[in-house]
Design an enzyme around this catalytic site. Structure first.
Site, PDB file in Angstrom:
ATOM      1  N   GLN A  54      -0.344  28.976  19.649  1.00  0.00           N
ATOM      2  CA  GLN A  54       0.061  27.815  19.689  1.00  0.00           C
ATOM      3  C   GLN A  54      -0.986  26.858  18.842  1.00  0.00           C
ATOM      4  O   GLN A  54      -2.235  27.270  18.836  1.00  0.00           O
ATOM      5  CB  GLN A  54       0.318  26.978  20.959  1.00  0.00           C
ATOM      6  N   ASP A  67      -5.210  24.789  32.180  1.00  0.00           N
ATOM      7  CA  ASP A  67      -6.197  23.688  32.304  1.00  0.00           C
ATOM      8  C   ASP A  67      -6.868  23.896  33.766  1.00  0.00           C
ATOM      9  O   ASP A  67      -7.936  23.240  34.088  1.00  0.00           O
ATOM     10  CB  ASP A  67      -5.568  22.375  32.243  1.00  0.00           C
ATOM     11  N   ASP A 104       0.303  37.941  29.851  1.00  0.00           N
ATOM     12  CA  ASP A 104       1.414  37.780  29.890  1.00  0.00           C
ATOM     13  C   ASP A 104       1.949  37.704  31.381  1.00  0.00           C
ATOM     14  O   ASP A 104       2.178  38.706  31.970  1.00  0.00           O
ATOM     15  CB  ASP A 104       2.484  38.818  29.035  1.00  0.00           C
ATOM     16  N   GLY A 105       2.626  36.492  31.751  1.00  0.00           N
ATOM     17  CA  GLY A 105       3.040  36.303  33.048  1.00  0.00           C
ATOM     18  C   GLY A 105       4.509  37.035  33.249  1.00  0.00           C
ATOM     19  O   GLY A 105       4.574  37.438  34.304  1.00  0.00           O
ATOM     20  N   ASP A 157       3.950  26.878  35.661  1.00  0.00           N
ATOM     21  CA  ASP A 157       3.563  25.574  34.997  1.00  0.00           C
ATOM     22  C   ASP A 157       3.522  25.938  33.267  1.00  0.00           C
ATOM     23  O   ASP A 157       2.504  26.431  32.760  1.00  0.00           O
ATOM     24  CB  ASP A 157       1.966  25.033  35.139  1.00  0.00           C
ATOM     25  N   THR A 200       5.225  25.393  29.165  1.00  0.00           N
ATOM     26  CA  THR A 200       5.709  24.334  28.318  1.00  0.00           C
ATOM     27  C   THR A 200       7.330  24.645  28.442  1.00  0.00           C
ATOM     28  O   THR A 200       7.854  25.100  29.305  1.00  0.00           O
ATOM     29  CB  THR A 200       5.225  24.769  26.915  1.00  0.00           C
ATOM     30  N   ASP A 201       8.054  23.606  27.872  1.00  0.00           N
ATOM     31  CA  ASP A 201       9.420  23.523  27.837  1.00  0.00           C
ATOM     32  C   ASP A 201      10.119  25.096  27.399  1.00  0.00           C
ATOM     33  O   ASP A 201       9.533  25.718  26.441  1.00  0.00           O
ATOM     34  CB  ASP A 201      10.040  22.692  26.919  1.00  0.00           C
TER      35      ASP A 201
END
Length: 289
Positions: free
Chosen positions: A32, A87, A139-140, A158, A160-161
């Site tokens: 990203q 973060d 990779d989750g 947590d 992103t969309d």
């Protein structure tokens, strides 16, 4: 000298903008586009693919509600899996709980972690160095697929969309594996967007989770920079319904975890009240139990 403004690109026909006083980083990672900048109104800001993720000024609202609500809805969560949250803010709040023995954080984009450590150090604080923390760049989806049955008490997603890198975290297969690796009282929470603008996100996520969890619900948090009204956080549980605790029950758990007095948004009263959804939000939850 011309002013420099950053315009959020979440919606094509409506949004917000920030006056940039200093750009701190602009990186194109393998996953990203990442921008970190200093604003005149909200402190430092993290932006992924043109969408505001976190600001120093209001991050506490989202982070506290994403972490404290599931951990207080669970009778005693000792093993916590965090997916995303590069973060470090969720990791920090999870580790505020004395009852947590292990927190595994899996973030796919190592650049987010490194940039946050460098430019947003106050968000995670000392969480990166806590001996209970296991931070994995990976990779989750793959981690959840390979984790042992019943190995976690709580999962906090947590992401992103459900577009781009975050899309795979909103699938049947993902929720099926989450249910498998959660203990008998296990609970999972993830952000489900702003229902005033993204009602389908909450509805579709709830429908998927209802296939694998007996209790599906949602709660709200008012995060100023997530424009459009309430942010919804979808929650599903294998044990007790997460929206049935009393204020006193939550307070007792918070005392045991030693988080009372350490929050700026979350309280036992806010916790219980957040499950009282406005009708326009509840309408997106046809299968809530």
């Amino acid at each position: 000298m011309a002013e420099n403004w950053l315009n959020e690109t979440l919606y094509p026909d409506w949004g917000q903008r920030f006056l940039v006083t200093r750009e701190l980083a602009r990186v194109k990672s393998d996953f990203q586009d990442i921008v970190v900048f200093e604003s005149s109104s909200h402190g430092r800001v993290l932006v992924l693919d043109g969408v505001i993720q976190i600001t120093e000024r209001d991050e506490f609202v989202y982070q506290e509600m994403l972490a404290h609500v599931p951990l207080m809805a669970h009778p005693c969560a000792k093993r916590v899996l965090i997916i995303g949250a590069g973060d470090g803010g969720v990791l920090r709040r999870v580790l505020q709980h004395d009852t947590v023995e292990k927190a595994v954080m899996v973030e796919i984009d190592g650049a987010v972690i490194e940039l946050s450590k460098e430019h947003l150090p106050n968000i995670a604080g000392d969480a990166w160095n806590d001996p209970r923390a296991d931070v994995i760049v990976g990779d989750g989806i793959d981690y959840v697929a390979k984790a042992a049955d019943g190995s976690f008490d709580a999962i906090i997603v947590d992401s992103t969309d459900p577009i781009g890198v975050g899309e795979v975290l909103f699938t049947d297969e993902f929720y099926k594996n989450c249910a498998r690796i959660l203990s008998d009282e296990g609970i999972i929470v993830n952000q489900c967007g702003v229902p005033f603008m993204q009602a389908d996100e909450l509805h579709d996520t709830s429908e998927r989770r209802a296939k694998f969890f007996p209790h599906v619900s949602a709660y709200v948090a008012a995060v100023p920079t997530y424009v459009g009204g309430f942010m919804t956080l979808g929650v599903a549980a294998k044990g007790q319904s997460p929206n049935q605790q009393t204020v006193e029950q939550v307070r007792l758990r918070a005392e045991a975890a030693k988080i009372l007095g350490k929050t700026r948004y979350w309280t036992p009263e806010i916790h219980v009240g957040a499950f009282n959804l406005p009708p326009y939000v509840a309408d997106s939850l046809p299968t809530v139990k």
